[in-house]
Write an enzyme that holds these catalytic residues in place. Structure first.
Site, short mmCIF file in Angstrom:
data_model
loop_
_atom_site.label_atom_id
_atom_site.label_comp_id
_atom_site.label_asym_id
_atom_site.label_seq_id
_atom_site.Cartn_x
_atom_site.Cartn_y
_atom_site.Cartn_z
N HIS A 52 34.01 56.64 87.10
CA HIS A 52 33.95 57.99 86.58
C HIS A 52 33.94 57.87 85.21
CE1 HIS A 52 34.35 60.41 90.55
NE2 HIS A 52 33.79 59.21 90.75
N GLU B 76 35.84 59.83 83.26
CA GLU B 76 37.21 59.92 82.92
C GLU B 76 37.98 58.76 83.02
OE1 GLU B 76 36.51 63.76 85.17
OE2 GLU B 76 35.68 61.55 85.17
N CYS C 124 37.42 65.39 89.30
CA CYS C 124 37.58 65.12 90.83
C CYS C 124 39.00 64.90 91.12
CB CYS C 124 36.88 64.09 91.22
SG CYS C 124 37.17 62.46 90.93
N CYS D 51 40.23 61.38 89.44
CA CYS D 51 40.31 61.56 88.20
C CYS D 51 41.53 62.49 87.60
CB CYS D 51 39.01 61.90 87.39
SG CYS D 51 37.88 60.94 87.51
#
Length: 165
Positions: free
Chosen positions: A58, A60, A88, A91
């Protein structure tokens, strides 16, 4: 660090640049930028789940990994994360564990958001760190980028389906 409107815009625009990189590669357009207390960008990232076939890739997570490498520490104390979509749960957990001070995000994620939409991990009292969260920064631009991406994907799928007939 307190950010002026111009600084917030600058860092979110850099996150949008990252998101556009993801989109150009066929990934969901999500971008992130990690900023140190002096205002220097120390990490950037964009979604790479499909490219790398890795669910942890992801935006992040990439930015956090780069920031940790840059600072030679897992503690990102007083750093700020700018991201185009609400983090999410994975993260959000990484943000908490990294001790990131501020999180600025654009679009809300009603299906997987862990900063207020589905759940708010940053508000769980028993966790030892609670970042300051600014929701909806450049929300319209972030939301539109995602809508455009998924509209394009659906159009391509429809064309492929019709050409297969």
């Amino acid at each position: 660090m307190t950010f002026s409107s111009e600084e917030k815009k600058k860092y979110m625009q850099l996150a949008f640049v990252q998101a556009k990189k993801a989109a150009s590669l066929g990934e969901v357009p999500i971008g992130a930028v990690l900023v140190d207390p002096a205002g220097q960008v120390i990490g950037t990232g964009y979604n790479r789940r499909e490219l790398d076939q890795d669910g942890t890739q992801h935006a992040e997570m990439m930015a956090i990994r780069q920031g940790c490498a840059e600072l030679h520490s897992w503690r990102l104390i007083d750093c700020s994360l700018f991201v185009t979509l609400e983090p999410c749960s994975m993260c959000a957990g990484a943000i908490i564990n990294s001790r990131i001070k501020n999180v600025f995000y654009g679009a809300l994620d009603p299906k997987a958001g862990a900063a207020g939409s589905v759940v708010d991990l940053f508000a769980v009292a028993k966790f030892n760190h609670h970042p300051h969260v600014i929701r909806g920064l450049y929300r319209e631009e972030a939301s539109q980028m995602l809508k455009d991406f998924f509209r394009k994907i659906r159009r391509q799928q429809k064309l492929a389906k019709n050409s297969a007939k």
